[in-house]
Structures are given as structure tokens and as C-alpha cells.
Design a protein around this motif. Structure first.
Motif, PDB file in Angstrom:
ATOM      1  N   PRO A 146       0.817  -1.228   0.000  1.00 43.91           N
ATOM      2  CA  PRO A 146       0.000   0.000   0.000  1.00 43.91           C
ATOM      3  C   PRO A 146       0.849   1.276   0.000  1.00 43.91           C
ATOM      4  O   PRO A 146       0.512   2.254  -0.665  1.00 43.91           O
ATOM      5  CB  PRO A 146      -0.821  -0.107   1.284  1.00 43.91           C
ATOM      6  CG  PRO A 146      -0.823  -1.556   1.628  1.00 43.91           C
ATOM      7  CD  PRO A 146       0.418  -2.168   1.066  1.00 43.91           C
ATOM      8  N   ARG A 149       2.165   1.785  -3.462  1.00 39.99           N
ATOM      9  CA  ARG A 149       1.060   2.194  -4.344  1.00 39.99           C
ATOM     10  C   ARG A 149       0.806   3.709  -4.195  1.00 39.99           C
ATOM     11  O   ARG A 149       0.703   4.437  -5.170  1.00 39.99           O
ATOM     12  CB  ARG A 149      -0.209   1.406  -3.977  1.00 39.99           C
ATOM     13  CG  ARG A 149      -1.420   1.731  -4.847  1.00 39.99           C
ATOM     14  CD  ARG A 149      -2.642   0.995  -4.337  1.00 39.99           C
ATOM     15  NE  ARG A 149      -2.526  -0.441  -4.490  1.00 39.99           N
ATOM     16  CZ  ARG A 149      -3.007  -1.127  -5.531  1.00 39.99           C
ATOM     17  NH1 ARG A 149      -3.635  -0.514  -6.501  1.00 39.99           N
ATOM     18  NH2 ARG A 149      -2.861  -2.440  -5.602  1.00 39.99           N
ATOM     19  N   GLU A 150       0.748   4.159  -2.934  1.00 42.98           N
ATOM     20  CA  GLU A 150       0.467   5.580  -2.693  1.00 42.98           C
ATOM     21  C   GLU A 150       1.607   6.457  -3.212  1.00 42.98           C
ATOM     22  O   GLU A 150       1.372   7.519  -3.774  1.00 42.98           O
ATOM     23  CB  GLU A 150       0.218   5.837  -1.195  1.00 42.98           C
ATOM     24  CG  GLU A 150      -1.106   5.267  -0.691  1.00 42.98           C
ATOM     25  CD  GLU A 150      -2.301   5.571  -1.609  1.00 42.98           C
ATOM     26  OE1 GLU A 150      -2.494   6.738  -1.983  1.00 42.98           O
ATOM     27  OE2 GLU A 150      -3.034   4.626  -1.976  1.00 42.98           O
ATOM     28  N   LYS A 151       2.853   5.973  -3.066  1.00 44.68           N
ATOM     29  CA  LYS A 151       4.014   6.744  -3.519  1.00 44.68           C
ATOM     30  C   LYS A 151       3.949   6.929  -5.038  1.00 44.68           C
ATOM     31  O   LYS A 151       4.143   8.013  -5.570  1.00 44.68           O
ATOM     32  CB  LYS A 151       5.291   5.973  -3.171  1.00 44.68           C
ATOM     33  CG  LYS A 151       6.298   6.774  -2.401  1.00 44.68           C
ATOM     34  CD  LYS A 151       7.541   5.948  -2.222  1.00 44.68           C
ATOM     35  CE  LYS A 151       8.374   6.505  -1.093  1.00 44.68           C
ATOM     36  NZ  LYS A 151       9.426   5.627  -0.684  1.00 44.68           N
ATOM     37  N   LYS A 153       1.345   6.608  -6.995  1.00 44.47           N
ATOM     38  CA  LYS A 153       0.187   7.436  -7.373  1.00 44.47           C
ATOM     39  C   LYS A 153       0.527   8.916  -7.210  1.00 44.47           C
ATOM     40  O   LYS A 153       0.291   9.723  -8.114  1.00 44.47           O
ATOM     41  CB  LYS A 153      -1.025   7.086  -6.486  1.00 44.47           C
ATOM     42  CG  LYS A 153      -1.796   5.862  -6.965  1.00 44.47           C
ATOM     43  CD  LYS A 153      -2.809   5.376  -5.946  1.00 44.47           C
ATOM     44  CE  LYS A 153      -3.892   6.374  -5.653  1.00 44.47           C
ATOM     45  NZ  LYS A 153      -4.825   5.887  -4.607  1.00 44.47           N
ATOM     46  N   ALA A 154       1.085   9.250  -6.051  1.00 50.52           N
ATOM     47  CA  ALA A 154       1.380  10.662  -5.775  1.00 50.52           C
ATOM     48  C   ALA A 154       2.441  11.162  -6.748  1.00 50.52           C
ATOM     49  O   ALA A 154       2.344  12.267  -7.285  1.00 50.52           O
ATOM     50  CB  ALA A 154       1.861  10.811  -4.339  1.00 50.52           C
ATOM     51  N   GLN A 160      -5.498   6.439  -9.482  1.00 50.51           N
ATOM     52  CA  GLN A 160      -5.657   5.013  -9.139  1.00 50.51           C
ATOM     53  C   GLN A 160      -4.574   4.187  -9.853  1.00 50.51           C
ATOM     54  O   GLN A 160      -4.011   4.631 -10.840  1.00 50.51           O
ATOM     55  CB  GLN A 160      -7.026   4.502  -9.625  1.00 50.51           C
ATOM     56  CG  GLN A 160      -7.173   4.445 -11.163  1.00 50.51           C
ATOM     57  CD  GLN A 160      -7.759   5.684 -11.805  1.00 50.51           C
ATOM     58  OE1 GLN A 160      -8.805   6.127 -11.399  1.00 50.51           O
ATOM     59  NE2 GLN A 160      -7.085   6.265 -12.802  1.00 50.51           N
TER      60      GLN A 160
END
Ligand code: SAM
Length: 244
Positions: A146, A149-151, A153-154, A160
């Protein structure tokens, strides 16, 4: 536009999607395209696919992008290659095309940057009945951490990173029926080697934009992809607008 997209626009590469141009060629073999067809390349980038489709099939190709930087490079490519492509500055979320005009829509690494449902609704609107949508997009498996994934995405400005199943649901929900689907691992050594056979002779690097910062952004992106390679991949989706 994310700073990642700005950086790749500066670099001016021709196939800014997973699998590169060799994958585009493989995918196009699955389609029947005739000179009468209206083809839209949505999020065309520097126009490599659009120019190929116009030259190879003689179709009426319209290539749309939101970035003037990308479009300028795409127009230069079309001139160099002698490809007849109609370039359009516009937004995939509100395409300046009338309803049911297109036989084929091509999107390569575009949806992932955008609100997927809204763009698919637009695609459905502009496609003729039985019209085909081809889309190549990055995907992640459940194993993607997770935090990673967030890294990602940002960093890339992605709303997404869908799994294969989530991509399939998006197309189904939008009313498309599936014609072909394939999942591949994120490009590895073999794909990189294949891609080397298709060097882009029309790449235009914006020297003034090749700043240290932009180079750092590209380096950081490569690092993120490499570190998470095992959990990343890409899907090729060929779907059809169902007749009413
Ligand atoms: C990763 S690049 C892919 C470019 C090209 N399809 C290719 O494979 O080389 C994503 C492209 O989508 C374009 N884009 C991003 N948001 C857009 C929008 N809302 N409408 C149209 N194009 C958009 C960007 O300018 C960029 O050219």
C-alpha cells in the motif's frame, strides 16, 4: 498535468506506454482497420502511434492531447514522416467530437492518469455502434505494498492503479463488451531488447526543459517501477461498444 507528465513531455519519447512501440505493433495486428475508418488516438503524446496508423492503414486519424508541448512534437513527427494526421488540442474528458463518429479509439497509458469512468463514458459517446476501443494501461497486483502504491500514485499524479479485475469492471460498467484481454508483466529485459529494434527517429528533446529537476523526476520514476516490478504489469484491453 503532473510533473511526471511534464518531464516525459520534455524528453519527447515516441511510445510513452508500457510495452512501447513493439507492443503497439503487436496489438494493432489484432484489428482490422480500413482507409474509410475514423480513428481517434486519445492522449496521443508525441503522435507515434497516430502517425503509424495513418501511414499503415490510410485511415482518417485524429490525435488528441491536452498538452501543447506533446502536440507540437507530434506535428513535427507527422511532417517528418509524411503522415496525414489531424491533431486536436482537447481534453479526453470532453472531446470535441460528435456522437458516434469513431470506428476505433486508441488509448495508450492515458486512462490511468484520469477519472476512468468519465473518460470511458466519453469514449462510449463518440464511438459508433460496434466501434472498438483499444487500451493499454499499467496495472498492479494485490501484492503491491500500500505504501508503494500511494508513492507511485502521488509521484505520477495517478488517481488510481487498478488491478486487472478493476480494469475489466471499468469497461463492463461503461457498457463495453470484451473482445480481447491480455496481462503482461511490466516490461523486462526481453521487451526492452525488442523495443531497441524500434528506435524512434523522430524524438524531439526540449533542451530548455531538460532540467536537472526533470531528469531527477524520470530517474525517480524508473527507481519506483524497478523496485515494485514484481507487483506491476500492464493490460491490453480490446473492447467493443455493444449495439443498442
Ligand atoms: C503517458 S503519456 C502517453 C502518450 C501516448 N499515448 C504514448 O503512448 O506515447 C499520457 C498522455 O496523455 C495526455 N493527457 C493527460 N491528460 C489528458 C487529458 N485530460 N486529455 C487529453 N490528453 C491527456 C498527456 O498529455 C500525455 O501525452
Amino acid at each position: 498535468m503532473s510533473s511526471y507528465l511534464e518531464a516525459i513531455a520534455a524528453l519527447g519519447g515516441g511510445s510513452l506506454h508500457p510495452g512501447g512501440f513493439s507492443h503497439t505493433l503487436e496489438t494493432m495486428k489484432r484489428l482490422t482497420i480500413s482507409p474509410d475508418d475514423v480513428v481517434l488516438d486519445v492522449g496521443c503524446g508525441t503522435g507515434r502511434t497516430a502517425c503509424y496508423l495513418a501511414r499503415r492503414f490510410g485511415a482518417h486519424v485524429f490525435a488528441l492531447d491536452k498538452s501543447e508541448e506533446m502536440l507540437a512534437k507530434a506535428r513535427f513527427r507527422a511532417l517528418q514522416e509524411g503522415a496525414e494526421v489531424h491533431f486536436v488540442h482537447g481534453d479526453a474528458l470532453n472531446m470535441p467530437f460528435r456522437d458516434e463518429v469513431a470506428d476505433l479509439i486508441v488509448m495508450e497509458s492515458v486512462l490511468i492518469f484520469l477519472p476512468v469512468r468519465d473518460v470511458l463514458k466519453e469514449c462510449y459517446r463518440v464511438l459508433k455502434r460496434n466501434g472498438v476501443l483499444v487500451d493499454v494501461e499499467m496495472l498492479a497486483s494485490e501484492s503491491l505494498h500500500p505504501g508503494a502504491r500511494e508513492k507511485l500514485k502521488a509521484f505520477c499524479g495517478l488517481p488510481q492503479i487498478p488491478t486487472l479485475g478493476e480494469w475489466v469492471n471499468f469497461f463492463n460498467e461503461a457498457g463495453f463488451s470484451q473482445v480481447f484481454m491480455k496481462q503482461k508483466r511490466f516490461p523486462g529485459v526481453l521487451e526492452k531488447f525488442k523495443e531497441a529494434l524500434y528506435l524512434d527517429s523522430c524524438r524531439v528533446v526540449s533542451k530548455e526543459l531538460m532540467t536537472v529537476n526533470n531528469l531527477k523526476i524520470l530517474g525517480k520514476y524508473m527507481g519506483l517501477i524497478l523496485r515494485n516490478r514484481r507487483s506491476l504489469g500492464f493490460g491490453t484491453f480490446i473492447v467493443k461498444k455493444q449495439p443498442a
